[in-house]
Design an enzyme around this catalytic site. Structure first.
Site, PDB file in Angstrom:
ATOM      1  CE  LYS A   1      55.643  50.576   7.819  1.00  0.00           C
ATOM      2  NZ  LYS A   1      55.097  50.106   7.922  1.00  0.00           N
TER       3      LYS A   1
ATOM      4  CG  HIS B   1      67.541  48.506  12.775  1.00  0.00           C
ATOM      5  ND1 HIS B   1      68.459  47.408  12.512  1.00  0.00           N
ATOM      6  CD2 HIS B   1      66.411  47.744  13.587  1.00  0.00           C
ATOM      7  CE1 HIS B   1      67.649  45.898  12.120  1.00  0.00           C
ATOM      8  NE2 HIS B   1      66.362  46.142  13.088  1.00  0.00           N
TER       9      HIS B   1
ATOM     10  CB  SER C   1      63.113  43.326  18.556  1.00  0.00           C
ATOM     11  OG  SER C   1      62.818  43.402  17.580  1.00  0.00           O
TER      12      SER C   1
ATOM     13  CB  CYS D   1      68.724  44.842  15.373  1.00  0.00           C
ATOM     14  SG  CYS D   1      68.082  43.727  14.608  1.00  0.00           S
TER      15      CYS D   1
ATOM     16  CD  GLU E   1      68.919  39.335  15.776  1.00  0.00           C
ATOM     17  OE1 GLU E   1      67.974  38.981  16.053  1.00  0.00           O
ATOM     18  OE2 GLU E   1      68.718  40.927  15.051  1.00  0.00           O
TER      19      GLU E   1
END
Ligand code: COA
Length: 392
Positions: free
Chosen positions: A242, A233, A308, A111, A79
């Site tokens: 998280k 990732h 994203s 990504c 990217e």
């Protein structure tokens, strides 16, 4: 027929900045970066490295003459590409001296690009079992000096040879994937720095993980107990944690301990390299394969890919017998140990150095870059590359 990752190579530029020093320079408590974000060092690309050279340096360490002859498809996921038309893979194809009878393309979806490349490679090999495919994941992550994303920058590449009967990891057929048009991170063609809505991006990443994980479980009947580890990732190493935490309670205490311990191992390389966008998930996989010395053949590894914008996918692989014999742990340890630390002002100066955009000629100092393959200059709006091994 088993299809999957036969070899994995990696390259990070020889310069890095210590996150403690970056925090001090930005008047931020160092623990925010080292604990809150989970990053220790950030790789810095000198002007003589770009996504093409990083990818070529990652690939050059793994390819033998048979690979060079048999690779008939080069897929470059990035990217931070250098050209809106020509694939970065074509430069790499020449620099590595690959067989001309090959397809070469560049893929883009933030990504997620390298995961798309892996799935495409799998289909190609299913139709052409003798083929080998070179998948490249290479990026320089730039958010800008003094921005909230600055601590999640980095530079590096992962190169993978995909084949039938792979030596490293066989991919399983079931996977789950999702697309949704969200503006969490993007980079318009006129900008060399990314725009990001950090909090929103975090939320979307976790939401995508939960959705593809639930769908995967429904499709396969598998649960956390079936996984030795799950690699994520990793724009920064706290991010995957998280997401993992949101599903951990689905497992027993033993599952939770195992997955947390292996998550930690799978983030060790990423902690000292930073964000390499397309390659981040595969750097995490490499970290697990190389640094978990007691990883058993036959272990199932989950892989969560997120790009994203956004596309997410959860897929899996099985570690192959005797895989350790084909790793390059010592070489990678040396790559990390021989890096040079730069100060924050030096990093800022490197960050601000740019190539000419007016067609003028520039010759770069490739002697100060220990990499085998370097960007040696520019002329007539063309980038000039050199492979120091054969002066190609
Ligand atoms: N000690 C320990 N932890 C600390 C701390 C300290 N002194 N100070 C802050 N923290 C923690 C915060 O509690 C927070 O943890 P949490 O996320 O678990 O709540 C973390 O550090 C980050 O702090 P925050 O205030 O959220 O940081 P920020 O506003 O500077 O943003 C990012 C951080 C990661 C969102 C930002 O760097 C970013 O947008 N990066 C890009 C992300 C990206 O690449 N997304 C797209 C690809 S997926």
């Amino acid at each position: 027929m088993k299809i999957g990752i036969d070899k994995i190579g990696f390259y990070a530029p020889h310069l890095y900045v210590d996150m403690n020093n970056l925090a001090v320079a930005r008047n931020i408590e160092p623990e925010k970066f080292t604990i809150g974000i989970g990053q220790e060092k950030m790789a810095i690309a000198p002007i003589t490295q770009d996504p093409v050279t990083l990818a070529a340096n990652a690939a050059v360490e793994i390819l033998d003459e048979t690979d060079k002859e048999k690779i008939d498809f080069v897929i470059f996921g990035t990217e931070s590409g250098i050209d809106n038309s020509k694939s970065a893979g074509v430069y790499v194809h020449r620099l590595l001296g690959l067989n001309p009878r090959a397809r070469t393309i560049e893929l883009k979806q933030a990504c997620y690009g390298a995961t798309a490349a892996i799935q495409m490679a799998k289909g190609h090999i299913a139709l052409n079992p003798e083929s080998r495919v070179l998948v490249l994941a290479s990026d320089i992550a730039r958010y800008g000096l003094n921005t909230s994303g600055e601590s999640t920058q980095g530079a590096g590449a992962v190169a993978m040879v995909m084949s039938a009967d792979p030596k490293m990891m066989a991919l399983e057929d079931q996977s789950s994937y999702l697309t949704d048009d969200v503006m969490d991170f993007w980079r318009p063609v006129y900008s060399d720095k990314a725009f990001v809505d950090g909090k929103f991006s975090n939320e979307q990443y976790i939401l995508f993980f939960q959705k593809v994980w639930e769908e995967y479980k429904e499709k396969t009947g598998f649960g956390l107990a079936d996984f030795e580890a799950i690699c994520f990732h990793l724009p920064y190493t706290k991010m995957g944690m998280k997401a993992l935490r949101t599903v951990l309670e689905q497992g027993t205490e033993e599952d939770q301990e195992r997955l947390l311990a292996n998550y930690k191992i799978s983030t060790l390389y990423n902690r000292i390299v930073g964000n390499i966008y397309t390659g981040s998930l595969y750097l995490s996989l490499l970290s697990l394969l190389e640094l978990k010395e007691d990883l058993e053949d036959g272990s199932r590894i989950g892989l969560f890919s997120y790009g994203s914008g956004a596309v997410g996918e959860f897929f899996t692989g099985i570690v192959q017998p005797n895989y350790r014999a084909h790793l390059h742990v010592d070489r990678h340890t040396k790559v990390f140990e021989s890096r040079t630390e730069v100060t924050v002002p030096e990093y800022e100066a490197i960050f601000n150095k740019t190539l000419p955009v007016d067609g003028s000629t520039v010759e770069l100092d490739i002697d100060s870059d220990p990499a085998t393959i370097c960007l040696s200059g520019m002329k007539d709006n063309m980038r000039l590359y050199i492979n120091k091994m054969n002066r190609n």
